[in-house]
Design a protein around this motif. Structure first.
Motif, PDB file in Angstrom:
ATOM      1  N   GLY A  74     -16.009  -4.415   5.877  1.00  0.00           N
ATOM      2  CA  GLY A  74     -15.548  -3.840   4.614  1.00  0.00           C
ATOM      3  C   GLY A  74     -16.734  -3.467   3.742  1.00  0.00           C
ATOM      4  N   PHE A 116     -12.292   1.457  -0.488  1.00  0.00           N
ATOM      5  CA  PHE A 116     -11.319   1.031  -1.504  1.00  0.00           C
ATOM      6  C   PHE A 116      -9.936   1.558  -1.117  1.00  0.00           C
ATOM      7  CE2 PHE A 116     -15.343   1.040  -3.717  1.00  0.00           C
ATOM      8  CZ  PHE A 116     -15.294  -0.138  -4.464  1.00  0.00           C
ATOM      9  N   TYR A 117      -8.922   0.867  -1.549  1.00  0.00           N
ATOM     10  CA  TYR A 117      -7.560   1.319  -1.272  1.00  0.00           C
ATOM     11  C   TYR A 117      -6.638   0.922  -2.422  1.00  0.00           C
ATOM     12  CZ  TYR A 117      -6.767  -3.537   0.165  1.00  0.00           C
ATOM     13  OH  TYR A 117      -6.693  -4.905   0.188  1.00  0.00           O
ATOM     14  N   SER A 171      -0.608   4.341   4.212  1.00  0.00           N
ATOM     15  CA  SER A 171      -1.882   4.937   3.841  1.00  0.00           C
ATOM     16  C   SER A 171      -2.952   4.408   4.762  1.00  0.00           C
ATOM     17  CB  SER A 171      -2.227   4.589   2.401  1.00  0.00           C
ATOM     18  OG  SER A 171      -3.567   4.925   2.151  1.00  0.00           O
ATOM     19  N   SER A 172      -3.737   5.281   5.306  1.00  0.00           N
ATOM     20  CA  SER A 172      -4.797   4.818   6.193  1.00  0.00           C
ATOM     21  C   SER A 172      -5.881   4.094   5.427  1.00  0.00           C
ATOM     22  CB  SER A 172      -5.412   5.991   6.941  1.00  0.00           C
ATOM     23  OG  SER A 172      -6.116   6.801   6.048  1.00  0.00           O
ATOM     24  N   LYS A 173      -5.769   4.121   4.106  1.00  0.00           N
ATOM     25  CA  LYS A 173      -6.775   3.406   3.318  1.00  0.00           C
ATOM     26  C   LYS A 173      -6.707   1.901   3.574  1.00  0.00           C
ATOM     27  CE  LYS A 173      -7.756   7.343   1.769  1.00  0.00           C
ATOM     28  NZ  LYS A 173      -6.870   8.039   2.687  1.00  0.00           N
ATOM     29  N   SER A 174      -5.588   1.464   4.168  1.00  0.00           N
ATOM     30  CA  SER A 174      -5.495   0.042   4.440  1.00  0.00           C
ATOM     31  C   SER A 174      -6.000  -0.294   5.843  1.00  0.00           C
ATOM     32  CB  SER A 174      -4.045  -0.411   4.316  1.00  0.00           C
ATOM     33  OG  SER A 174      -3.256   0.272   5.261  1.00  0.00           O
ATOM     34  N   VAL A 175      -6.367   0.743   6.603  1.00  0.00           N
ATOM     35  CA  VAL A 175      -6.870   0.493   7.946  1.00  0.00           C
ATOM     36  C   VAL A 175      -8.205  -0.230   7.848  1.00  0.00           C
ATOM     37  CG1 VAL A 175      -7.727   1.589  10.039  1.00  0.00           C
ATOM     38  CG2 VAL A 175      -5.689   2.476   8.903  1.00  0.00           C
ATOM     39  N   LYS A 191      10.500  15.721   3.956  1.00  0.00           N
ATOM     40  CA  LYS A 191      11.959  15.677   3.846  1.00  0.00           C
ATOM     41  C   LYS A 191      12.617  17.049   4.037  1.00  0.00           C
ATOM     42  CE  LYS A 191      12.218  13.319  -0.160  1.00  0.00           C
ATOM     43  NZ  LYS A 191      10.902  12.812  -0.494  1.00  0.00           N
ATOM     44  N   LYS A 228     -12.236  -3.348   0.128  1.00  0.00           N
ATOM     45  CA  LYS A 228     -12.057  -3.970   1.445  1.00  0.00           C
ATOM     46  C   LYS A 228     -13.139  -5.025   1.579  1.00  0.00           C
ATOM     47  CE  LYS A 228     -10.002   0.030   3.629  1.00  0.00           C
ATOM     48  NZ  LYS A 228     -10.162   1.134   4.577  1.00  0.00           N
ATOM     49  N   SER A 229     -12.921  -6.131   0.927  1.00  0.00           N
ATOM     50  CA  SER A 229     -13.938  -7.181   0.930  1.00  0.00           C
ATOM     51  C   SER A 229     -13.292  -8.493   0.531  1.00  0.00           C
ATOM     52  CB  SER A 229     -15.049  -6.827  -0.062  1.00  0.00           C
ATOM     53  OG  SER A 229     -15.937  -7.904  -0.202  1.00  0.00           O
ATOM     54  N   ARG A 279      12.765   6.602   4.492  1.00  0.00           N
ATOM     55  CA  ARG A 279      11.568   6.432   3.667  1.00  0.00           C
ATOM     56  C   ARG A 279      11.651   5.137   2.876  1.00  0.00           C
ATOM     57  NH1 ARG A 279       8.220   9.930   2.052  1.00  0.00           N
ATOM     58  NH2 ARG A 279       7.854   9.854   4.262  1.00  0.00           N
ATOM     59  N   PRO A 300       8.267   2.748   4.299  1.00  0.00           N
ATOM     60  CA  PRO A 300       7.489   3.580   3.408  1.00  0.00           C
ATOM     61  C   PRO A 300       6.264   4.205   4.060  1.00  0.00           C
ATOM     62  CG  PRO A 300       7.420   1.278   2.751  1.00  0.00           C
ATOM     63  CD  PRO A 300       8.252   1.359   3.958  1.00  0.00           C
ATOM     64  N   MET A 301       5.759   5.191   3.389  1.00  0.00           N
ATOM     65  CA  MET A 301       4.594   5.900   3.888  1.00  0.00           C
ATOM     66  C   MET A 301       3.416   4.956   4.038  1.00  0.00           C
ATOM     67  SD  MET A 301       3.093   9.375   2.334  1.00  0.00           S
ATOM     68  CE  MET A 301       4.500  10.340   2.809  1.00  0.00           C
ATOM     69  N   THR A 328       0.828  -1.200   0.000  1.00  0.00           N
ATOM     70  CA  THR A 328       0.000   0.000   0.000  1.00  0.00           C
ATOM     71  C   THR A 328       0.859   1.245   0.000  1.00  0.00           C
ATOM     72  OG1 THR A 328      -0.074  -0.092   2.383  1.00  0.00           O
ATOM     73  CG2 THR A 328      -1.934  -1.059   1.203  1.00  0.00           C
ATOM     74  N   ALA A 329       2.164   1.053   0.166  1.00  0.00           N
ATOM     75  CA  ALA A 329       3.040   2.210   0.302  1.00  0.00           C
ATOM     76  C   ALA A 329       3.230   2.915  -1.024  1.00  0.00           C
ATOM     77  CB  ALA A 329       4.385   1.749   0.832  1.00  0.00           C
ATOM     78  N   ARG A 330       3.239   4.194  -0.994  1.00  0.00           N
ATOM     79  CA  ARG A 330       3.687   4.959  -2.146  1.00  0.00           C
ATOM     80  C   ARG A 330       4.561   6.074  -1.578  1.00  0.00           C
ATOM     81  NH1 ARG A 330      -1.796   6.154  -1.659  1.00  0.00           N
ATOM     82  NH2 ARG A 330      -2.216   8.331  -1.155  1.00  0.00           N
ATOM     83  N   SER A 331       5.798   6.068  -1.985  1.00  0.00           N
ATOM     84  CA  SER A 331       6.740   6.923  -1.292  1.00  0.00           C
ATOM     85  C   SER A 331       6.714   8.354  -1.808  1.00  0.00           C
ATOM     86  CB  SER A 331       8.147   6.357  -1.424  1.00  0.00           C
ATOM     87  OG  SER A 331       8.483   6.259  -2.786  1.00  0.00           O
ATOM     88  N   LEU A 357      -0.581  10.751   4.559  1.00  0.00           N
ATOM     89  CA  LEU A 357      -0.908  11.696   3.503  1.00  0.00           C
ATOM     90  C   LEU A 357      -2.101  12.538   3.920  1.00  0.00           C
ATOM     91  CD1 LEU A 357      -0.881   9.057   0.683  1.00  0.00           C
ATOM     92  CD2 LEU A 357       0.905  10.706   1.187  1.00  0.00           C
ATOM     93  N   PRO A 358      -2.255  13.706   3.304  1.00  0.00           N
ATOM     94  CA  PRO A 358      -3.481  14.466   3.550  1.00  0.00           C
ATOM     95  C   PRO A 358      -4.711  13.612   3.259  1.00  0.00           C
ATOM     96  CG  PRO A 358      -1.904  15.828   2.401  1.00  0.00           C
ATOM     97  CD  PRO A 358      -1.314  14.434   2.455  1.00  0.00           C
ATOM     98  N   ASP A 359      -5.695  13.759   4.104  1.00  0.00           N
ATOM     99  CA  ASP A 359      -6.964  13.031   4.025  1.00  0.00           C
ATOM    100  C   ASP A 359      -6.879  11.640   4.651  1.00  0.00           C
ATOM    101  OD1 ASP A 359      -9.605  13.528   3.393  1.00  0.00           O
ATOM    102  OD2 ASP A 359      -9.548  12.119   1.730  1.00  0.00           O
ATOM    103  N   THR A 416      -6.572   9.505  -3.656  1.00  0.00           N
ATOM    104  CA  THR A 416      -7.541   9.019  -2.666  1.00  0.00           C
ATOM    105  C   THR A 416      -8.706   8.359  -3.389  1.00  0.00           C
ATOM    106  OG1 THR A 416      -8.670  11.146  -2.628  1.00  0.00           O
ATOM    107  CG2 THR A 416      -6.985  10.781  -0.958  1.00  0.00           C
ATOM    108  N   GLU A 470     -13.749  -1.210   9.259  1.00  0.00           N
ATOM    109  CA  GLU A 470     -14.716  -0.297   8.698  1.00  0.00           C
ATOM    110  C   GLU A 470     -15.738  -1.096   7.902  1.00  0.00           C
ATOM    111  OE1 GLU A 470     -12.887   3.477   7.004  1.00  0.00           O
ATOM    112  OE2 GLU A 470     -11.185   2.127   7.253  1.00  0.00           O
TER     113      GLU A 470
END
Lengths: 661, 365
Positions: free
Chosen positions: B124, A518-519, B92-96, B26, A535-536, B85, B89-90, A322-325, B60-62, A513, B99
């Protein structure tokens, strides 16, 4: 009459030791080519050989005035040029015999040689802009080296030669065009193929010309010496017309010329005349030595192993993250993101050269991708004439010399004009020269419809450039930071790449986003595949698409869930060739339906390939496939018709719902 | 390398949303400088750097970041920052996880069938098909019919703040047994009397707040909440005033309202509303209320049923209709039956009404 005229010319004085040296080289070439013909007759050589018997002195004399790090680009009839410069008899014979000890490991054969800065290619005309690119690199490096390209009179029918004349004159390149006028284009006499005069063609572009012949080679020697000196000192192109005659067939047995004509030229052949004129006792040992050397080279070649081709595997890395640097450019349009990325990297890498039509400020390219670049980097950004083939060839030559050229083709539709450069030159060099060179050339071009530009300015032609070994194809999108893409291009790539952009996508904001639920995931590849995952545990459909449709297909996946109760995932490759979908088979098998969506024509395309790969790889699960692409027709200019024809969120969703009903 | 974590900003939130980074990834930042702007369920606040160094952002923002999660790391050089980094790596809360998201068809179905969405937690994405499979595995046909009847819909993403509000109200609803009682009175005589107080400018609302907070001193169960068989009493009477004018719904907190005079209370109320308008509310201005009041009388709503807030036992809803003779007003109390009875509320409401209408009470202020 013509033959008599040649034979009556008066000799200029050349010192005997030079004459001996020249003739010794010419004899080496002749004996090697005669040996090659014998090998062919004995079945020790496959394919084809184009001998230069009768024309040897051209290469010999030009090579007399070349310095270390001068470059030579020759054509299909290249053996003489090669030997004159390199003296590598063993490497040449082994190469033509397809042996691993050949100068290109047997990959290139007779027409595709490479050693040091000698190159040859068997396609007519296309070598001219590549040689021009090399000349530009020499000029930029202020090395006083020059580039030489050998052309035949038959090649004067190729348009790219004139594109190169124009560029060479405009850029004042240290480039010598050597035009070997042997009067025939394969078997057709130039009286049927050539109008006007040869030198006047180049002169009309402001290129200096000179004429000589192999029959009066003393004059040719002095003319060439003066011309090369001037090119080196003044850094300006010149054309040397060398009138000559090929005593043997074009290739092997394909000779329809009048036997009397051939014999008349054989009588005035300078090498034959020389051999008849020198004292046997003095020159015979030299002849014997050369013959012995050639014989030994043939034996070595026959004893050597055939070459083995090892294919480099794809950079397959199934791991996702999921990382994007890098996530610069949030809330920026893709066009600006690319522009700023180019600014960022051109500042760091002065070897990046950006060329294209109308790319300099204030215009900044038809889609403003190069806006401001020429102001910031005036020595790296250049406007080019409308000569797609030549400017791609120019980029190819720069890339051979270690530059990182970026060539912009204003509309993707025009890439067909540069196809020979892409297919037969840039994509081939590294392989056929046996990894002795790399061609880190980036060709950027926007494709796609939706802007009413009509049938010749709206096409998505990616299918025509997929499947070319040595060439990678990238379809950029707004789901991944362009700095990541360019970073890989500059740091990890040494082969030519076509980067397909999309006119409509230029105007879209970068999209980092997704709707709740979704991710993103990204494969750990040089050019990652982007996965938009739900997420399913349950997934109904897989959608595969790329480039300009990436933004639309994210909308589709989100709308399928929220409005149509269907859970989908989206697989979005960045690199679409070479591409191996098998990395994602386990993910795809979670769904029952697979939809492949394309903006280009469907027949024999990326979608066909993906389904073929999936069908071959998946044996334990039955998937239902559906392809979504425009109907079999050119793209109309009418907005109404264009909208109806091209895939969009509504008609994609409709097609998916109908398939699942 | 130093690491900075998201710390708890208020009692309610277990996560915040990253609005924007106030320093580029950075780049160098000094300790104490503003690092990142985050949104809680109540306000937007700036978080200051706890260390000096080159910042490696982890979100990230959001992104929505849980309390206690690693927010950023601080390095001695940009090179170290880049290296970090690469190895970390960064995120993303999208993987949290944890929900649940409903398709429109699924949402419509659970609403129409009064199904508690809480039973689908941590699922999900949920389609109508999945829901009916879970509840009525035998009724597959329902799904097809229902989906085909769902008209075309447009979707809009809820803000982080709204999602927090929904979650909070769901929590409150899940832990209370709510009921309500209402009394009403004509407010014209009262309004005429209040006009005599110049600084009050004829406003009824501050006056009712004042009377209400004074009365609460004698009713501790009105500032309490129920949990696991116990009544938990608050030590203070902090009025929470639900305000939704132009800047979205916020609950402004007037602390210790019971010890303030009407004048002081009115001044505090005016100041809070000013902050609301100016977007200068701080966390303390919007957190910690122990009882809530909401007023829809300005919209001429006579009766309504406000929702109890989390960890509170009552909410007072003030209704009114200026277009009716005598300008009638209503006082509705929604209460948690686990703590309070209908009788207690009835007695309280009548006492509150009487005190409000006791004009001498006004004069005394």
């Amino acid at each position: 009459m013509e033959v008599q005229k040649h034979s009556q010319q008066v000799k200029t004085f050349i010192p005997p030791e030079i004459e001996a040296c020249v003739m010794e080289k010419a004899l080496l070439i002749r004996l090697v080519e005669e040996a090659l013909l014998n090998m062919y007759a004995r079945g020790e050589i496959q394919g084809t050989i184009h001998t230069c018997i009768g024309q040897e002195l051209t290469g010999v004399i030009v090579s007399e005035f070349l310095s270390e790090h001068d470059a030579v680009f020759s054509n299909h009839r290249c053996h003489g040029h090669f030997l004159a410069l390199t003296d590598n008899v063993e490497g040449l014979i082994a190469e033509i015999a397809g042996k691993i000890t050949g100068v290109c490991g047997g990959r290139g054969g007779s027409q595709h040689l490479c050693q040091g800065e000698f190159y040859s290619n068997g396609v007519q005309g296309g070598i001219a802009p590549v040689a021009a690119g090399i000349a530009w690199a020499k000029k930029t490096q202020k090395s006083h080296n020059i580039s030489v390209v050998y052309l035949g009179d038959g090649t004067l029918g190729e348009g790219v030669v004139y594109e190169t004349f124009n560029l060479a004159a405009l850029l004042e390149l240290p480039l010598l065009f050597v035009l070997e006028n042997n009067q025939y284009a394969q078997s057709t006499h130039q009286s049927e193929t050539l109008s006007g005069e040869i030198c006047k063609r180049a002169e009309s572009f402001g290129i200096r010309t000179a004429t000589g012949s192999t029959w009066n080679w003393y004059d040719l020697y002095l003319t060439t010496e003066a011309l090369v000196h001037d090119i080196r000192c003044e850094s300006k192109p010149a054309l040397l017309q060398v009138n000559t005659y090929r005593l043997m067939p074009h290739s092997k047995g394909d000779d329809n010329r009048c036997i009397n004509e051939i014999e008349s030229y054989r009588l005035i052949d300078p090498l034959n005349i020389y051999l008849n004129s020198v004292e046997k006792d003095n020159f015979q040992p030299i002849i014997d030595n050369i013959a012995q050397r050639v014989h030994a080279a043939v034996e070595l070649a026959n004893a050597a192993a055939f070459s083995i081709i090892s294919i480099k595997p794809l950079n397959n890395n199934a791991q996702t993250s999921t990382a994007r640097s890098l996530t610069h450019f949030s809330n920026q349009r893709l066009s600006l993101a690319i522009n700023q990325t180019l600014h960022h990297f051109m500042e760091q890498y002065p070897q990046m050269i950006f060329i294209g039509e109308d790319v300099k400020s204030p215009y900044g390219g038809a889609f403003k991708i190069s806006q401001g670049l020429s102001s910031s980097f005036p020595l790296q950004v250049f406007n080019m004439p409308i000569s797609e083939a030549a400017i791609v060839g120019l980029g190819c030559g720069l890339a051979l010399c270690g530059y990182r050229p970026i060539v912009e083709i204003m509309f993707g539709d025009f890439i067909t004009l540069a196809m020979d450069q892409i297919l037969n030159h840039a994509a081939k060099f590294r392989f056929m020269y046996n990894e002795q060179v790399t061609v880190p050339l980036i060709i950027r071009t926007p494709m796609g419809g939706g802007r009413g530009y009509g049938p010749t300015h709206s096409q998505t032609l990616d299918r025509h450039i997929l499947g070319i070994p040595g060439l990678s194809v990238i379809a950029i999108n707004n789901l991944i930071d362009p700095r990541l893409i360019y970073s890989s291009l500059i740091l990890d790539t040494e082969d030519p790449i076509i980067m397909i952009e999309n006119k409509l996508l230029y105007t879209k904001l970068m999209r980092f986003t997704l709707q709740p639920g979704f991710y993103f995931e990204y494969t750990q590849e040089t050019f990652p595949t982007i996965l938009v995952l739900p997420k399913s545990q349950h997934i109904d459909v897989t959608i595969i698409g790329y480039g300009g449709l990436s933004d639309v297909l994210v909308d589709v996946v989100e709308a399928l869930f929220y409005s149509h109760d269907i859970i989908g995932q989206f697989i979005c490759p960045v690199q679409i060739y070479p591409y191996d979908i098998s990395l994602h088979i386990n993910q795809i098998k979670k769904s029952r339906f697979v939809f492949i969506v394309e903006e280009g024509q469907g027949f024999a395309s990326f979608g066909s390939e993906i389904i073929a790969q999936l069908a071959a790889a998946i044996r334990d699960t039955v998937l239902i496939y559906k392809r979504i692409f425009p109907p079999n027709a050119p793209i109309p200019a009418s907005k109404f018709c264009e909208d109806a024809m091209l895939p969009n969120a509504n008609n994609i969703i409709q097609a998916i719902l109908e398939s699942m009903a | 390398m130093n690491t900075m974590f998201i710390s708890k900003i208020n009692a309610n939130d277990d996560a915040v949303r990253i609005v924007e980074w106030l320093v580029a990834d950075k780049s160098y930042i000094e300790i104490g400088a503003s690092l990142v702007r985050v949104e809680t369920s109540k306000v937007v606040v700036d978080i200051k750097a706890e260390f000096s160094g080159f910042v490696c952002q982890h979100y990230l923002p959001d992104d929505v970041v849980g309390i206690g999660e690693k927010l950023a790391s601080f390095h001695e050089s940009e090179v170290q920052c880049v290296a970090n980094r690469a190895s970390s790596p960064m995120v993303s809360s999208k993987s949290v996880e944890n929900e649940t998201y409903f398709s429109h068809a699924a949402k419509k179905y659970i609403v129409e069938n009064e199904i508690d969405p809480a039973i689908f937690s941590d699922q999900g994405l949920l389609t109508l098909h999945a829901i009916t499979q879970k509840i009525f595995p035998q009724k597959e046909k329902i799904v097809k019919d229902f989906v085909s009847n769902v008209p075309h819909q447009r979707i809009e993403k809820l803000s982080h703040r709204k999602k927090c509000e929904i979650k909070s109200l769901h929590d409150a609803k899940a832990h209370t047994l709510s009921s309500s009682l209402t009394v009403e009175f004509d407010s014209d005589p009262l309004r005429n009397e209040l006009k005599k107080i110049r600084w009050l400018n004829g406003q009824v609302f501050p006056y009712i707040l004042h009377v209400f907070s004074q009365l609460l001193k004698n009713h501790p169960k009105f500032t309490a909440f129920y949990a696991d068989g116990f009544i938990n009493y608050y030590d203070h009477i902090h009025l929470g005033i639900a305000v939704d004018i132009d800047k979205g719904l916020k609950v402004l907190v007037l602390p210790d309202a019971n010890v303030l005079s009407l004048f002081e209370l009115n001044m505090l109320l005016m100041e809070s509303i000013g902050r609301y308008y100016d977007d200068t509310l701080e966390e303390k201005n919007v957190t910690g209320s122990t009882v809530t009041i909401t007023d829809l009388s300005s919209h001429n709503i006579m009766y309504f049923h406000p929702l109890l807030n989390k960890k509170q036992s009552v909410i007072l809803g003030i209704g009114g209709d200026s277009k009716q003779t005598g300008y009638p007003m209503s006082l509705t109390i929604v209460f948690d039956h686990q703590i309070l009875s209908g009788k207690e509320i009835a007695l309280f409401l009548n006492e509150l009404k009487e005190k409000i209408l006791d004009f001498k009470n006004v004069t005394n202020n």
